[in-house]
Design an enzyme around this catalytic site. Structure first.
Site, PDB file in Angstrom:
ATOM      1  CB  SER A 228      -0.939   0.022   1.205  1.00  0.00           C
ATOM      2  OG  SER A 228      -2.029  -0.809   0.961  1.00  0.00           O
TER       3      SER A 228
ATOM      4  CE  LYS B 155      -4.240   0.844  -1.138  1.00  0.00           C
ATOM      5  NZ  LYS B 155      -3.780  -0.437  -0.784  1.00  0.00           N
TER       6      LYS B 155
ATOM      7  CE1 TYR C 245      -3.965   1.240   4.764  1.00  0.00           C
ATOM      8  CE2 TYR C 245      -2.646   0.090   6.402  1.00  0.00           C
ATOM      9  CZ  TYR C 245      -2.859   0.481   5.113  1.00  0.00           C
ATOM     10  OH  TYR C 245      -1.972   0.113   4.157  1.00  0.00           O
TER      11      TYR C 245
ATOM     12  CB  VAL D 113      -0.019  -5.773   4.333  1.00  0.00           C
ATOM     13  CG1 VAL D 113      -1.219  -5.127   4.976  1.00  0.00           C
ATOM     14  CG2 VAL D 113      -0.254  -6.062   2.859  1.00  0.00           C
TER      15      VAL D 113
HETATM   16  N1  GLN Z   1      -2.203  -5.505  -1.733  1.00  0.00           N
HETATM   17  C1  GLN Z   1      -2.811  -5.297  -0.454  1.00  0.00           C
HETATM   18  C2  GLN Z   1      -4.298  -5.441  -0.555  1.00  0.00           C
HETATM   19  O1  GLN Z   1      -4.857  -5.007  -1.498  1.00  0.00           O
HETATM   20  C3  GLN Z   1      -2.436  -3.944   0.049  1.00  0.00           C
HETATM   21  C4  GLN Z   1      -2.957  -3.673   1.436  1.00  0.00           C
HETATM   22  C5  GLN Z   1      -2.016  -2.932   2.324  1.00  0.00           C
HETATM   23  O2  GLN Z   1      -0.801  -2.880   2.120  1.00  0.00           O
HETATM   24  N2  GLN Z   1      -2.560  -2.428   3.379  1.00  0.00           N
HETATM   25  O3  GLN Z   1      -4.960  -6.000   0.303  1.00  0.00           O
END
Ligand code: GLN
Length: 303
Positions: free
Chosen positions: A63, A66, A239, A257
């Site tokens: 993420s 993003k 988050y 993650v």
């Molecule tokens: N690829 C992960 C997902 O879509 C990314 C989520 C994350 O890093 N929080 O669930």
């Protein structure tokens, strides 16, 4: 500031926490990563990089990408993006579906999965190849032409991607997704599967510390847009733990993650820390602790 000595001190201070938490089990390719890894890098605004531990070892950015997708979508598509995605903390897990129906398919912010899917959808419409655009941009900003996707991670995410598929289809039913959902999901999974090291990420995020200026000195974002991204990172980048992160670290930050976290000291430097053990909100346990130590030891926070 002696960043090298500081990083060594931090690595020492958090050593007891390395290996705490759990790897992201819902993506089997990530579950296998050694939780005892730890690396941290600082890049100053001139591009000098300092690091400790596994700071040059590539890991799955997840993420964290993003932030970069948001920057590219704003740079090429402008403010109209904000009609399709909000900028309020969600208070819910990053992959939650619940708010979407109450809020008519408009995700709370660009850093939860639903919001990131909207951003990637727009980037796909603007460029015709969202994930390659993103990889090219990251190569240029990090100065590392070898950055690549990890096909095993992309495949693993796709095979276990029902939740993201549900989010994308649900938003499409409200008209908030333009591209065919399978195309969008492919680009989103490839985007999450980009491999980078702490050094690569700290360098690539420098435009956020340089008020929108890229590594080559050209302008990616206006000063105001760079401020806006940093603000959304602070309020939404970790988050449903963003309040806790602001309390402990006091910097704009974005986690993934894979266990990485990027943080920004505007006007000064960018940081990236990586350790794969996650807390129950999906943020690196040792990573948050290391950033907490950084701002506590240096006083470098936005507050
Ligand atoms: N690829 C992960 C997902 O879509 C990314 C989520 C994350 O890093 N929080 O669930």
């Amino acid at each position: 500031m002696d960043y090298q000595a500081l990083l060594e001190q931090i690595a020492q201070d958090v050593s007891q926490l390395i290996g705490s938490g759990r790897t992201a089990e819902y993506i089997p390719a990530l579950a296998k990563v050694d939780p005892r890894r730890f690396g941290m890098a600082v890049a100053d605004i001139d591009g000098n990089v300092y690091g400790v531990g596994d700071w040059q070892r590539p890991f799955s950015t997840q993420s964290i990408t993003k932030v970069f997708a948001l920057a590219l979508a704003l740079a090429s598509g402008g403010d109209s993006l904000w009609k399709h995605v909000g900028r309020e903390p969600s208070g819910n897990p990053f992959n939650s579906l619940v708010q979407l129906e109450y809020e008519n398919g408009i995700p709370r912010n660009p850093f939860i999965n639903a919001g990131a899917l909207v951003v990637t959808d727009r980037l796909q419409s603007l460029t015709g190849d969202a994930s390659s655009e993103l990889l090219d941009f990251l190569r240029q900003e990090s100065g590392n032409p070898d950055l690549a996707f990890d096909p095993q991670v992309a495949e693993s995410e796709s095979t276990h991607g029902d939740r993201n598929a549900a989010l994308a289809h649900f938003m499409a039913s409200y008209g908030n997704i333009t591209n065919p959902v399978p195309t969008l999901l492919d680009h989103y999974f490839w985007q999450c599967a980009i491999e980078m090291s702490c050094a690569d990420l700290a360098l690539a995020a420098r435009f956020l510390a340089r008020h929108g200026l890229r590594a080559d000195g050209s302008r990616l974002l206006t000063r105001s847009e760079a401020k806006q991204i940093n603000a959304v990172m602070l309020t939404c980048g970790t988050y449903d733990a963003a309040g806790e992160f602001a309390h402990r670290v006091g910097l704009p930050g974005k986690s993934g993650v894979g266990g990485g976290i990027v943080a920004v000291v505007p006007g000064r430097c960018t940081l990236c820390v990586w350790s794969p053990g996650l807390d129950r909100r999906g943020n690196s346990v040792a990573g948050v602790a290391a950033l907490d130590r950084f701002t506590t030891l240096t006083g470098l926070s936005v507050f």
